[in-house]
Design a protein around this motif. Structure first.
Motif, PDB file in Angstrom:
ATOM      1  N   GLY A 106     -23.313 -13.400 -25.336  1.00 52.13           N
ATOM      2  CA  GLY A 106     -23.732 -13.298 -23.681  1.00 52.13           C
ATOM      3  C   GLY A 106     -23.029 -14.409 -22.872  1.00 52.13           C
ATOM      4  N   ASN A 148     -26.979 -10.849 -21.320  1.00 55.77           N
ATOM      5  CA  ASN A 148     -27.512 -10.846 -22.548  1.00 55.77           C
ATOM      6  C   ASN A 148     -27.041 -11.880 -24.052  1.00 55.77           C
ATOM      7  N   THR A 150     -29.063 -14.692 -26.141  1.00 58.41           N
ATOM      8  CA  THR A 150     -29.973 -15.031 -26.953  1.00 58.41           C
ATOM      9  C   THR A 150     -30.554 -16.349 -27.399  1.00 58.41           C
ATOM     10  N   ASP A 154     -26.741 -19.746 -31.806  1.00 58.56           N
ATOM     11  CA  ASP A 154     -26.023 -18.091 -31.865  1.00 58.56           C
ATOM     12  C   ASP A 154     -24.766 -18.584 -32.408  1.00 58.56           C
ATOM     13  N   ARG A 163     -32.233 -10.121 -27.463  1.00 62.08           N
ATOM     14  CA  ARG A 163     -31.616 -10.671 -26.110  1.00 62.08           C
ATOM     15  C   ARG A 163     -32.307 -10.413 -24.827  1.00 62.08           C
TER      16      ARG A 163
END
Length: 675
Positions: A106, A148, A150, A154, A163
């Motif tokens: 992300g 993107n 999460t 992570d 996401r």
């Protein structure tokens, strides 16, 4: 005054409600900077090239926070959102406050922009949301994009986790501020450290605004609930699923007029299709700045709700039109009043809550431009506000405040004191000087009005010599006199007046005492939405709480020394035994908590505890009372909730404000004719 736009968009790869093609351009190709990879991190302080007005204050710098928020006082690394008022550094806009983790995947992008296409898109959204506003023309924007991302943890870039994508843009045209949220499909709400499993459950995300003062806040309905993801995607306040627009410049967040929403028929995923649960090798560190489980734990009281569309007020605005108001003075006051009343439901009836406004001008004579039955909408009122300058009398040096108040009192008596209209009465008076006419003393009539439950707010506008300043401070409701001279010290007088109207709309029954504290920083009183009432009869603690619930409240909470002083002062006057039950008790988990309204609870704070000698938070007993144990000093003592200590008790009841409107007008407004 600045007009700023915040456009916050949240989107996912599939089942988009707002197409990704319709978002503001973002990413390295647009010249965006990229956030350093981190969990709970933040950007450096970012100086912006214009002022951003938020909750009545101009902001000249900001921070972008990984966990879905833009802040204005400091970084925010708290990963579990709070849906209670927060105090301190939490001045923020949160398009999606949740536990975002970008350590391995992300990205978060951000940039300042004056691009014409970006500004044109901002203009379009504002015009659609607020069609009554003319000449919408953004001149500056700041765009932040969570791409993107999460939820925590992570740690494995190859893990197949759900996401989120969201974007936030600030913009201004130097008049007002706005926030626009776009939401695409949302697949996760919660990080593992916030009690989540597979991105769901636990303490879900929050979307909204908080001034960080424990008073001013606004959350989108559904925040901190398990279906916040579907709510944001399928609903809207502008009639388009996934789009939310707010005005945020003043002390009250304003949503557009209610519109119907076409609910999406697309499938909304509430569980991830494939989730591999990962247990972190070490526990997540506690952030250096922690959000309280409830802001009420450290607050003097329950903040008064300041939702302007649901205020229930009869307001008479009285403005000095004499020579001393100065050229442009009436025009300036009128334009700021038009701004301040924006979002209020000005009406003459209908379902729901509404406010009425009368407008009186005065110098040596009094001119009623409109009484409480004249203006049927905000648009009717604003047309008059924006044409006040023509009434300026450049030769009249008399400022007859007494006659202005007398006229206001007559309007109230004929149009407000009726069985069909029981609203809080407010006088909002502007004067630039003062001349006593004959033997008529404005303080006499002001005292009569204050004793009749009229809330008087005064503004000494560019007062030369201080004559009006001294008088107005004597006729206003205590601490409700404001002066334009304060603006030289950075104060926003109209934001303060706006706050005063919120306090006026926060009302306790005459039989109860409202919690009102003094803020040493502002030099003002703060009204809280708590009404306290003592009962000197004996009852066990458990039964006392039941009795308080029967009147819509709970046993009183003593969360700060300021609130405790108010309650103890009342007890000294009304409780003969000098001991009474309070709302501190152990819940089913054996944690010490305070009773809240509607069967809620909030924890005991370490910041204020007042145990008597020999007692502490670990002492035996699941309930607590307070006693004047040495004849002069009050302290907390534990007890059994049932079968021990049939003592007096003090209840607190939620005041009638713009959110809690189930108030019986006969008791709240002390008029038995109201049914």
């Amino acid at each position: 005054m600045y007009k700023l736009l915040i456009i916050c968009s949240i989107f996912l790869y599939a089942y988009a409600e707002v197409s990704l093609n319709n978002f503001f351009p973002y990413g390295p190709s647009q010249g965006d900077a990229s956030m350093i990879r981190s969990d709970d991190g933040s950007s450096p302080q970012i100086d912006i090239s214009t002022n951003y007005r938020f909750f009545g204050l101009n902001q000249s710098f900001l921070w972008i926070n990984v966990n879905g928020a833009i802040s204005f006082k400091s970084v925010i690394n708290v990963y579990t959102p709070s849906c209670a008022p927060v105090v301190g550094a939490f001045s923020m806009i949160s398009p999606y406050w949740a536990d975002v983790d970008i350590r391995t995947t992300g990205n978060i992008y951000y940039r300042e922009s004056r691009n014409s296409n970006v500004l044109q898109q901002a203009n379009m959204e504002i015009r659609n949301a607020f069609p009554e506003i003319d000449n919408v023309n953004m001149t500056w924007a700041y765009i932040i994009t969570w791409y993107n991302v999460t939820y925590y943890p992570d740690t494995d870039p190859n893990e197949n986790k759900t996401r989120n994508f969201f974007q936030c843009a600030l913009a201004t045209d130097e008049r007002f501020s706005y926030a626009i949220f776009y939401y695409n499909q949302m697949l996760w709400t919660t990080g593992d450290a916030s009690g989540g499993h597979g991105g769901l459950g636990g303490t879900p995300a929050q979307a909204g605004f908080d001034a960080g003062d424990g008073v001013h806040r606004f959350m989108i309905n559904g925040s901190c609930q398990n279906d916040i993801n579907t709510t944001l995607v399928t609903k809207s306040n502008v009639g388009k699923p996934g789009v939310w627009v707010f005005s945020v410049a003043n002390s009250t967040i304003v949503a557009p007029p209610t519109r119907s929403t076409i609910t999406s028929t697309k499938k909304i995923m509430t569980t991830p299709t494939t989730t591999v649960k990962t247990t972190p090798t070490t526990a997540k560190a506690t952030p250096t700045t922690t959000a309280p489980i409830s802001g009420l734990s450290n607050s003097d009281g329950t903040p008064c709700s300041c939702n302007k569309p649901t205020m229930w007020l009869d307001i008479i605005v009285a403005i000095d039109k004499s020579k001393s108001i100065g050229v442009g003075g009436l025009g300036s006051i009128g334009s700021q009043l038009a701004t301040m009343f924006y979002g209020a439901n000005i009406a003459q009836g209908g379902s729901g809550y509404y406010s009425r406004v009368a407008l009186v001008l005065f110098s040596s004579d009094v001119k009623v431009l409109g009484d409480l039955k004249t203006y049927t909408s905000y648009n009717d009122l604003v047309k008059v506000f924006l044409n006040l300058e023509g009434y300026h009398n450049t030769t009249d040096i008399v400022v007859d405040i007494y006659s202005a108040l007398d006229t206001a009192q007559n309007i109230f008596e004929s149009q407000s004191d009726t069985s069909t209209r029981q609203a809080r009465k407010v006088v909002l008076l502007f004067a630039s000087s003062y001349n006593q006419i004959g033997g008529n003393d404005p303080k006499t009539i002001a005292n009569q009005m204050n004793n009749s439950n009229v809330f008087i707010v005064t503004v000494d506008y560019k007062d030369v010599g201080g004559a009006a300043t001294e008088l107005l401070s004597q006729i206003s409701t205590p601490f409700m006199n404001f002066t334009s001279a304060d603006e030289t010290n950075g104060a926003d007088v109209f934001a303060e007046v706006d706050q005063a109207l919120c306090f006026a709309n926060c009302i306790c029954p005459k039989s109860m005492q409202q919690v009102i504290t003094y803020n040493a920083t502002s030099g003002r009183q703060v009204y809280w939405s708590d009404c306290i009432i003592p009962y000197d009869s004996g009852s066990f603690a458990q039964f006392a709480q039941v009795a308080c619930k029967e009147i819509g409240g709970s046993l009183v909470s003593l969360t700060t020394s300021a609130k405790a002083d108010i309650v103890i002062n009342l007890a000294n006057q009304k409780i003969s035994s000098k001991r009474f039950h309070i709302g501190l008790h152990r819940n089913v988990a054996k944690n010490l908590v305070w009773y809240g309204y509607n069967s809620t609870e909030y924890p005991l704070s370490a910041a204020y505890q007042n145990w008597a000698p020999g007692f502490n938070s670990g002492s035996a007993g699941d309930c607590v009372y307070t006693e004047k144990y040495d004849g002069r000093t009050w302290g907390w003592m534990t007890e059994n909730c049932l079968g021990q200590n049939p003592y007096a008790y003090i209840c607190q009841v939620r005041a009638c404000d713009s959110t809690y409107g189930t108030c019986d007008c006969a008791s709240w407004f002390n008029d038995p004719s109201c049914s």
